[in-house]
Design a protein around this motif. Structure first.
Motif, PDB file in Angstrom:
ATOM      1  N   VAL A  13       0.834  -1.209   0.000  1.00 26.99           N
ATOM      2  CA  VAL A  13       0.000   0.000   0.000  1.00 26.99           C
ATOM      3  C   VAL A  13       0.864   1.252   0.000  1.00 26.99           C
ATOM      4  N   GLU A  14       1.858   1.297   0.891  1.00 29.02           N
ATOM      5  CA  GLU A  14       2.701   2.489   0.990  1.00 29.02           C
ATOM      6  C   GLU A  14       3.459   2.742  -0.312  1.00 29.02           C
ATOM      7  N   LYS A  15       3.949   1.677  -0.948  1.00 31.04           N
ATOM      8  CA  LYS A  15       4.699   1.829  -2.201  1.00 31.04           C
ATOM      9  C   LYS A  15       3.802   2.359  -3.312  1.00 31.04           C
ATOM     10  N   ILE A  16       2.577   1.901  -3.370  1.00 29.61           N
ATOM     11  CA  ILE A  16       1.646   2.427  -4.388  1.00 29.61           C
ATOM     12  C   ILE A  16       1.304   3.871  -4.086  1.00 29.61           C
ATOM     13  N   TRP A  17       1.010   4.198  -2.840  1.00 32.10           N
ATOM     14  CA  TRP A  17       0.730   5.589  -2.490  1.00 32.10           C
ATOM     15  C   TRP A  17       1.896   6.489  -2.916  1.00 32.10           C
ATOM     16  N   LYS A  18       3.135   6.046  -2.682  1.00 27.17           N
ATOM     17  CA  LYS A  18       4.301   6.865  -3.046  1.00 27.17           C
ATOM     18  C   LYS A  18       4.375   7.130  -4.545  1.00 27.17           C
ATOM     19  N   SER A  19       3.844   6.213  -5.363  1.00 26.92           N
ATOM     20  CA  SER A  19       3.909   6.402  -6.814  1.00 26.92           C
ATOM     21  C   SER A  19       3.071   7.584  -7.286  1.00 26.92           C
ATOM     22  N   PHE A  20       2.133   8.027  -6.467  1.00 23.83           N
ATOM     23  CA  PHE A  20       1.260   9.150  -6.842  1.00 23.83           C
ATOM     24  C   PHE A  20       1.795  10.497  -6.388  1.00 23.83           C
ATOM     25  N   LEU A  51      11.005   3.894   1.375  1.00 22.67           N
ATOM     26  CA  LEU A  51      10.525   2.879   0.437  1.00 22.67           C
ATOM     27  C   LEU A  51      10.497   3.430  -0.981  1.00 22.67           C
ATOM     28  N   LYS A  52      10.807   2.590  -1.937  1.00 26.30           N
ATOM     29  CA  LYS A  52      10.730   2.966  -3.345  1.00 26.30           C
ATOM     30  C   LYS A  52       9.274   2.815  -3.808  1.00 26.30           C
ATOM     31  N   PRO A  53       8.787   3.705  -4.671  1.00 21.57           N
ATOM     32  CA  PRO A  53       7.400   3.594  -5.128  1.00 21.57           C
ATOM     33  C   PRO A  53       7.174   2.395  -6.055  1.00 21.57           C
ATOM     34  N   LYS A  54       5.994   1.821  -5.953  1.00 21.58           N
ATOM     35  CA  LYS A  54       5.545   0.778  -6.885  1.00 21.58           C
ATOM     36  C   LYS A  54       4.802   1.511  -7.990  1.00 21.58           C
ATOM     37  N   LYS A  55       5.367   1.522  -9.207  1.00 21.40           N
ATOM     38  CA  LYS A  55       4.857   2.357 -10.288  1.00 21.40           C
ATOM     39  C   LYS A  55       4.000   1.617 -11.294  1.00 21.40           C
ATOM     40  N   HIS A  56       3.895   0.311 -11.153  1.00 21.32           N
ATOM     41  CA  HIS A  56       3.066  -0.493 -12.051  1.00 21.32           C
ATOM     42  C   HIS A  56       2.835  -1.839 -11.405  1.00 21.32           C
ATOM     43  N   THR A  57       2.003  -2.637 -12.033  1.00 24.64           N
ATOM     44  CA  THR A  57       1.800  -4.003 -11.579  1.00 24.64           C
ATOM     45  C   THR A  57       1.831  -4.928 -12.782  1.00 24.64           C
ATOM     46  N   MET A  58       2.040  -6.189 -12.530  1.00 26.09           N
ATOM     47  CA  MET A  58       2.085  -7.173 -13.616  1.00 26.09           C
ATOM     48  C   MET A  58       0.970  -8.180 -13.408  1.00 26.09           C
ATOM     49  N   ARG A  59       0.235  -8.462 -14.475  1.00 26.73           N
ATOM     50  CA  ARG A  59      -0.863  -9.407 -14.409  1.00 26.73           C
ATOM     51  C   ARG A  59      -0.875 -10.274 -15.657  1.00 26.73           C
ATOM     52  N   ASN A  82     -13.265  -8.147   4.375  1.00 23.56           N
ATOM     53  CA  ASN A  82     -12.557  -6.926   4.777  1.00 23.56           C
ATOM     54  C   ASN A  82     -11.804  -6.275   3.609  1.00 23.56           C
ATOM     55  N   ARG A  83     -12.322  -6.458   2.376  1.00 31.15           N
ATOM     56  CA  ARG A  83     -11.753  -5.812   1.179  1.00 31.15           C
ATOM     57  C   ARG A  83     -11.735  -4.309   1.411  1.00 31.15           C
ATOM     58  N   PHE A  84     -10.639  -3.675   0.977  1.00 27.93           N
ATOM     59  CA  PHE A  84     -10.548  -2.224   1.133  1.00 27.93           C
ATOM     60  C   PHE A  84      -9.830  -1.625  -0.063  1.00 27.93           C
ATOM     61  N   GLN A  85     -10.461  -0.634  -0.679  1.00 23.90           N
ATOM     62  CA  GLN A  85      -9.843   0.111  -1.782  1.00 23.90           C
ATOM     63  C   GLN A  85      -9.124   1.301  -1.171  1.00 23.90           C
ATOM     64  N   PHE A  86      -7.799   1.297  -1.252  1.00 19.61           N
ATOM     65  CA  PHE A  86      -6.979   2.276  -0.545  1.00 19.61           C
ATOM     66  C   PHE A  86      -6.556   3.467  -1.399  1.00 19.61           C
ATOM     67  N   VAL A  87      -6.915   3.480  -2.672  1.00 18.73           N
ATOM     68  CA  VAL A  87      -6.637   4.587  -3.582  1.00 18.73           C
ATOM     69  C   VAL A  87      -7.922   4.825  -4.377  1.00 18.73           C
ATOM     70  N   PRO A  88      -8.297   6.084  -4.619  1.00 23.99           N
ATOM     71  CA  PRO A  88      -9.444   6.312  -5.494  1.00 23.99           C
ATOM     72  C   PRO A  88      -9.212   5.631  -6.848  1.00 23.99           C
ATOM     73  N   THR A  89     -10.270   5.252  -7.523  1.00 26.27           N
ATOM     74  CA  THR A  89     -10.165   4.606  -8.832  1.00 26.27           C
ATOM     75  C   THR A  89      -9.374   5.505  -9.772  1.00 26.27           C
ATOM     76  N   VAL A  90      -8.396   4.907 -10.465  1.00 24.33           N
ATOM     77  CA  VAL A  90      -7.546   5.650 -11.402  1.00 24.33           C
ATOM     78  C   VAL A  90      -7.561   4.924 -12.746  1.00 24.33           C
ATOM     79  N   PRO A  91      -7.249   5.642 -13.834  1.00 24.64           N
ATOM     80  CA  PRO A  91      -7.224   4.976 -15.142  1.00 24.64           C
ATOM     81  C   PRO A  91      -5.900   4.260 -15.391  1.00 24.64           C
ATOM     82  N   CYS A  92      -5.972   3.207 -16.147  1.00 30.89           N
ATOM     83  CA  CYS A  92      -4.772   2.575 -16.695  1.00 30.89           C
ATOM     84  C   CYS A  92      -4.247   3.532 -17.760  1.00 30.89           C
TER      85      CYS A  92
END
Length: 153
Positions: A13-20, A51-59, A82-92
């Motif tokens: 979560v923290e790494k994704i937040w840092k990417s923004f 922490l270094k930001p997580k700037k993408h994901t692989m699927r 207990n699903r939780f969306q921790f970032v507002p919806t963003v576009p790919c």
């Protein structure tokens, strides 16, 4: 969520937040987010500055679902009570084809990455190093990079 190698938290979560970036964090990191993370049993690292930001994901994407413009819902505990969306919806922003080969190298859009580029890919995907990255994906893997930043390889 523990790191596959060390068993320690991976701070996804923290790494994704840092990417923004900081402005985004200041606007969206609210008490509701803190409470949501707590309800999801996520142990937030308040000292995430190093922490270094997580700037993408692989699927994997056999159905070709992921394309530019598709909405990304960043969640923890997906498909659980207990699903939780921790970032507002963003576009790919973009996708790129990625292939990992023989625990040694990666190809993006058909181009073999240098050792330095492979290290950058691993770190930008949230891993501490290439070994952990390759271990997670078991050395041979095909799928897509899903970008929510302008980064491309």
């Amino acid at each position: 969520m523990p790191d596959v190698i060390s068993g320690k938290p991976n701070h996804f979560v923290e790494k994704i937040w840092k990417s923004f970036g900081g402005v985004f964090m200041n606007q969206h990191f609210t008490m509701e987010v803190t409470q949501g993370l707590e309800n999801a049993c996520y142990q937030w690292n308040y000292k995430a500055g190093d922490l270094k930001p997580k700037k993408h994901t692989m699927r994997m994407d056999a159905s070709d679902r992921w394309k530019a413009g598709k909405k990304i819902h960043m969640v923890i505990n997906n498909r659980q009570p207990n699903r939780f969306q921790f970032v507002p919806t963003v576009p790919c922003i973009a996708t790129q084809k990625v292939e990992l080969k023989d625990w040694e190298y990666a190809m993006i859009d058909g181009k073999r990455l240098s050792t330095v580029e492979l290290s950058r890919l691993a770190i930008n995907d949230g891993f501490p190093d290439v070994f952990s990255f390759m271990h997670w994906f078991q050395g041979n893997w095909k799928g897509k990079l899903i970008h929510w930043t302008d980064l491309k390889y």
